[in-house]
Design a protein around this motif. Structure first.
Motif, PDB file in Angstrom:
ATOM      1  N   THR A  83       1.405  -1.827  -6.471  1.00 19.08           N
ATOM      2  CA  THR A  83       0.297  -2.339  -7.279  1.00 19.08           C
ATOM      3  C   THR A  83      -0.746  -1.256  -7.509  1.00 19.08           C
ATOM      4  OG1 THR A  83       0.608  -4.587  -6.432  1.00 19.08           O
ATOM      5  CG2 THR A  83      -1.544  -4.065  -7.379  1.00 19.08           C
ATOM      6  N   TYR A  84      -1.074  -0.515  -6.457  1.00 19.52           N
ATOM      7  CA  TYR A  84      -2.051   0.569  -6.581  1.00 19.52           C
ATOM      8  C   TYR A  84      -1.582   1.613  -7.589  1.00 19.52           C
ATOM      9  CZ  TYR A  84      -5.236  -0.602  -2.714  1.00 19.52           C
ATOM     10  OH  TYR A  84      -6.179  -1.188  -1.908  1.00 19.52           O
ATOM     11  N   VAL A  85      -0.333   2.033  -7.462  1.00 19.38           N
ATOM     12  CA  VAL A  85       0.197   3.074  -8.349  1.00 19.38           C
ATOM     13  C   VAL A  85       0.147   2.612  -9.804  1.00 19.38           C
ATOM     14  CG1 VAL A  85       2.277   4.352  -8.978  1.00 19.38           C
ATOM     15  CG2 VAL A  85       1.640   4.116  -6.568  1.00 19.38           C
ATOM     16  N   THR A  86       0.487   1.354 -10.042  1.00 18.58           N
ATOM     17  CA  THR A  86       0.467   0.820 -11.402  1.00 18.58           C
ATOM     18  C   THR A  86      -0.951   0.778 -11.960  1.00 18.58           C
ATOM     19  OG1 THR A  86       2.431  -0.526 -10.977  1.00 18.58           O
ATOM     20  CG2 THR A  86       1.036  -1.170 -12.834  1.00 18.58           C
ATOM     21  N   ARG A  87      -1.898   0.308 -11.160  1.00 18.36           N
ATOM     22  CA  ARG A  87      -3.269   0.142 -11.651  1.00 18.36           C
ATOM     23  C   ARG A  87      -4.028   1.462 -11.729  1.00 18.36           C
ATOM     24  NH1 ARG A  87      -4.640  -5.570  -8.497  1.00 18.36           N
ATOM     25  NH2 ARG A  87      -3.272  -6.832  -9.815  1.00 18.36           N
ATOM     26  N   ALA A  88      -3.560   2.481 -11.023  1.00 15.08           N
ATOM     27  CA  ALA A  88      -4.169   3.808 -11.156  1.00 15.08           C
ATOM     28  C   ALA A  88      -3.781   4.471 -12.470  1.00 15.08           C
ATOM     29  CB  ALA A  88      -3.758   4.694  -9.988  1.00 15.08           C
ATOM     30  N   ARG A  89      -2.801   3.879 -13.135  1.00 19.96           N
ATOM     31  CA  ARG A  89      -2.313   4.367 -14.419  1.00 19.96           C
ATOM     32  C   ARG A  89      -1.944   5.854 -14.334  1.00 19.96           C
ATOM     33  NH1 ARG A  89      -6.080   0.393 -15.957  1.00 19.96           N
ATOM     34  NH2 ARG A  89      -7.793   1.790 -16.455  1.00 19.96           N
ATOM     35  N   ALA A  90      -2.507   6.695 -15.180  1.00 14.49           N
ATOM     36  CA  ALA A  90      -2.075   8.095 -15.224  1.00 14.49           C
ATOM     37  C   ALA A  90      -2.806   8.979 -14.219  1.00 14.49           C
ATOM     38  CB  ALA A  90      -2.272   8.651 -16.633  1.00 14.49           C
ATOM     39  N   LEU A  91      -3.752   8.425 -13.472  1.00 15.91           N
ATOM     40  CA  LEU A  91      -4.529   9.248 -12.542  1.00 15.91           C
ATOM     41  C   LEU A  91      -3.683   9.653 -11.335  1.00 15.91           C
ATOM     42  CD1 LEU A  91      -7.990   7.422 -12.489  1.00 15.91           C
ATOM     43  CD2 LEU A  91      -7.302   9.421 -13.819  1.00 15.91           C
ATOM     44  N   PRO A  92      -3.922  10.846 -10.787  1.00 19.10           N
ATOM     45  CA  PRO A  92      -3.199  11.266  -9.580  1.00 19.10           C
ATOM     46  C   PRO A  92      -3.647  10.463  -8.368  1.00 19.10           C
ATOM     47  CG  PRO A  92      -4.867  12.885 -10.158  1.00 19.10           C
ATOM     48  CD  PRO A  92      -4.829  11.900 -11.287  1.00 19.10           C
ATOM     49  N   MET A  93      -2.755  10.374  -7.382  1.00 22.68           N
ATOM     50  CA  MET A  93      -2.987   9.555  -6.196  1.00 22.68           C
ATOM     51  C   MET A  93      -3.329  10.422  -4.984  1.00 22.68           C
ATOM     52  SD  MET A  93      -2.340   6.415  -7.272  1.00 22.68           S
ATOM     53  CE  MET A  93      -2.207   5.531  -5.715  1.00 22.68           C
ATOM     54  N   ASN A  94      -4.025   9.800  -4.027  1.00 19.29           N
ATOM     55  CA  ASN A  94      -4.268  10.392  -2.714  1.00 19.29           C
ATOM     56  C   ASN A  94      -3.645   9.452  -1.683  1.00 19.29           C
ATOM     57  OD1 ASN A  94      -6.116  12.447  -3.833  1.00 19.29           O
ATOM     58  ND2 ASN A  94      -7.472  10.709  -4.155  1.00 19.29           N
ATOM     59  N   LEU A  95      -2.545   9.883  -1.079  1.00 19.31           N
ATOM     60  CA  LEU A  95      -1.802   9.012  -0.173  1.00 19.31           C
ATOM     61  C   LEU A  95      -1.834   9.551   1.250  1.00 19.31           C
ATOM     62  CD1 LEU A  95       1.413   8.083  -2.207  1.00 19.31           C
ATOM     63  CD2 LEU A  95      -0.810   6.951  -2.171  1.00 19.31           C
ATOM     64  N   THR A  96      -1.997   8.635   2.205  1.00 21.07           N
ATOM     65  CA  THR A  96      -1.944   8.966   3.626  1.00 21.07           C
ATOM     66  C   THR A  96      -0.949   8.034   4.302  1.00 21.07           C
ATOM     67  OG1 THR A  96      -4.242   9.720   3.692  1.00 21.07           O
ATOM     68  CG2 THR A  96      -3.248   9.075   5.782  1.00 21.07           C
ATOM     69  N   PHE A  97      -0.030   8.617   5.069  1.00 24.28           N
ATOM     70  CA  PHE A  97       0.958   7.844   5.815  1.00 24.28           C
ATOM     71  C   PHE A  97       0.782   8.133   7.301  1.00 24.28           C
ATOM     72  CE2 PHE A  97       2.767   8.454   1.621  1.00 24.28           C
ATOM     73  CZ  PHE A  97       3.314   7.216   1.324  1.00 24.28           C
ATOM     74  N   GLN A  98       0.579   7.082   8.093  1.00 21.32           N
ATOM     75  CA  GLN A  98       0.489   7.203   9.550  1.00 21.32           C
ATOM     76  C   GLN A  98       1.566   6.301  10.158  1.00 21.32           C
ATOM     77  OE1 GLN A  98      -3.543   6.374  10.759  1.00 21.32           O
ATOM     78  NE2 GLN A  98      -4.382   8.144   9.691  1.00 21.32           N
ATOM     79  N   ILE A  99       2.683   6.914  10.502  1.00 23.15           N
ATOM     80  CA  ILE A  99       3.853   6.177  10.980  1.00 23.15           C
ATOM     81  C   ILE A  99       4.241   6.744  12.340  1.00 23.15           C
ATOM     82  CG2 ILE A  99       6.190   5.424  10.437  1.00 23.15           C
ATOM     83  CD1 ILE A  99       4.084   4.604   8.359  1.00 23.15           C
ATOM     84  N   HIS A 100       4.347   5.888  13.360  1.00 21.10           N
ATOM     85  CA  HIS A 100       4.567   6.412  14.709  1.00 21.10           C
ATOM     86  C   HIS A 100       5.968   6.184  15.250  1.00 21.10           C
ATOM     87  CE1 HIS A 100       4.191   2.330  16.381  1.00 21.10           C
ATOM     88  NE2 HIS A 100       3.157   2.173  15.576  1.00 21.10           N
ATOM     89  N   GLN A 101       6.777   5.351  14.585  1.00 21.95           N
ATOM     90  CA  GLN A 101       8.130   5.143  15.084  1.00 21.95           C
ATOM     91  C   GLN A 101       9.022   4.576  13.983  1.00 21.95           C
ATOM     92  OE1 GLN A 101       7.740   2.321  18.285  1.00 21.95           O
ATOM     93  NE2 GLN A 101       7.471   0.567  16.936  1.00 21.95           N
ATOM     94  N   SER A 102      10.324   4.791  14.151  1.00 19.07           N
ATOM     95  CA  SER A 102      11.293   4.257  13.201  1.00 19.07           C
ATOM     96  C   SER A 102      11.384   2.740  13.340  1.00 19.07           C
ATOM     97  CB  SER A 102      12.668   4.878  13.441  1.00 19.07           C
ATOM     98  OG  SER A 102      12.643   6.267  13.221  1.00 19.07           O
ATOM     99  N   SER A 103      11.702   2.090  12.240  1.00 13.71           N
ATOM    100  CA  SER A 103      11.885   0.636  12.252  1.00 13.71           C
ATOM    101  C   SER A 103      12.633   0.250  10.987  1.00 13.71           C
ATOM    102  CB  SER A 103      10.534  -0.087  12.306  1.00 13.71           C
ATOM    103  OG  SER A 103       9.830   0.071  11.087  1.00 13.71           O
ATOM    104  N   ASP A 104      13.083  -0.992  10.939  1.00 13.59           N
ATOM    105  CA  ASP A 104      13.748  -1.481   9.729  1.00 13.59           C
ATOM    106  C   ASP A 104      12.794  -1.459   8.540  1.00 13.59           C
ATOM    107  OD1 ASP A 104      16.061  -1.898  11.176  1.00 13.59           O
ATOM    108  OD2 ASP A 104      15.705  -4.043  11.477  1.00 13.59           O
ATOM    109  N   ASP A 105      11.505  -1.753   8.785  1.00  8.19           N
ATOM    110  CA  ASP A 105      10.522  -1.733   7.703  1.00  8.19           C
ATOM    111  C   ASP A 105      10.336  -0.322   7.149  1.00  8.19           C
ATOM    112  OD1 ASP A 105      10.220  -4.410   8.048  1.00  8.19           O
ATOM    113  OD2 ASP A 105       8.161  -4.339   8.804  1.00  8.19           O
ATOM    114  N   VAL A 106      10.348   0.670   8.031  1.00 11.81           N
ATOM    115  CA  VAL A 106      10.253   2.060   7.575  1.00 11.81           C
ATOM    116  C   VAL A 106      11.444   2.396   6.692  1.00 11.81           C
ATOM    117  CG1 VAL A 106      10.326   4.471   8.301  1.00 11.81           C
ATOM    118  CG2 VAL A 106       8.852   2.856   9.513  1.00 11.81           C
ATOM    119  N   ASP A 107      12.641   2.061   7.156  1.00 11.03           N
ATOM    120  CA  ASP A 107      13.848   2.358   6.384  1.00 11.03           C
ATOM    121  C   ASP A 107      13.807   1.700   5.008  1.00 11.03           C
ATOM    122  OD1 ASP A 107      14.782   3.772   8.549  1.00 11.03           O
ATOM    123  OD2 ASP A 107      16.051   2.149   9.310  1.00 11.03           O
TER     124      ASP A 107
END
Length: 203
Positions: A83-107
């Motif tokens: 949703t964020y990517v769509t509503r940002a339209r053509a503007l560049p994004m600033n993304l931060t990922f904080q992931i501490h372990q593997s999981s089915d959700d990560v995959d």
């Protein structure tokens, strides 16, 4: 009404650059639920949707602690990322990922995370080396990326050299690195194109 819309646009624009978790209780989604006018303004203000934090909370969260912040599951956050990517339209994004372990959700989220990175002007990744390898197992084009930061810690028995060859970053100017258990500086970086470099290694 025109004045009200302009005022909302100025207020919402002031939120540009805030790193927010994409859930309903955080800006800018909360601004979309005040009233119809605010929703229209929020959806029309592309810069409001440019900065996102995807954070994996403890599973399960320790609710015995005061002021503990409960994060939604990664699948929900990833759905809102679209949703964020769509509503940002053509503007560049600033993304931060904080992931501490593997999981089915990560995959299940990796492909969407990778596709979103192509829109990044700024990208920060904090994760173990196993997840880094999953994210960048194949080449990825990052044509807008000017600032890259990552904190990687080793969970494998071997101590590899971190490879960045799979990241095509022609505009990269700033690089900040924090490494735990990785015994050398990353390979695959055109160091000559950088204007800012910070490396922290912890063995």
């Amino acid at each position: 009404m025109v004045v009200a819309v302009d005022a909302c646009d100025e207020c919402f624009g002031a939120c540009h650059g805030l790193i927010t978790t994409p859930v309903r209780v955080f800006t800018p989604l909360v601004l979309s639920q005040i009233c119809r006018l605010w929703r229209q303004c929020a959806h029309a203000t592309a810069r409001l949707w440019c900065s996102v934090l995807i954070r994996q909370g403890p599973d399960p969260p320790d609710l015995s602690k005061k002021d503990v912040r409960v994060y939604p599951n990664l699948l929900l956050q990833t759905a809102f990322l679209n949703t964020y990517v769509t509503r940002a339209r053509a503007l560049p994004m600033n993304l931060t990922f904080q992931i501490h372990q593997s999981s089915d959700d990560v995959d299940a989220s990796l492909d969407i995370w990778r596709s979103s990175m192509s829109r990044c002007q700024s990208l920060y990744v904090n994760c173990p080396d196993t997840i880094w390898d999953q994210l960048f197992y194949s080449p990825i084009e990052l044509p807008l990326l000017e600032k890259l930061g990552f904190a990687i810690w080793q969970r494998q028995i071997q101590t590899p050299v971190l490879l960045l060859n799979s990241l095509a970053m022609p505009k990269l100017k700033q690089l900040e690195i924090a490494l735990w258990g990785v015994n050398d500086t990353p390979d695959g970086v055109d160091w000559s194109q950088l204007s800012t470099l910070a490396i922290h290694c912890y063995i």
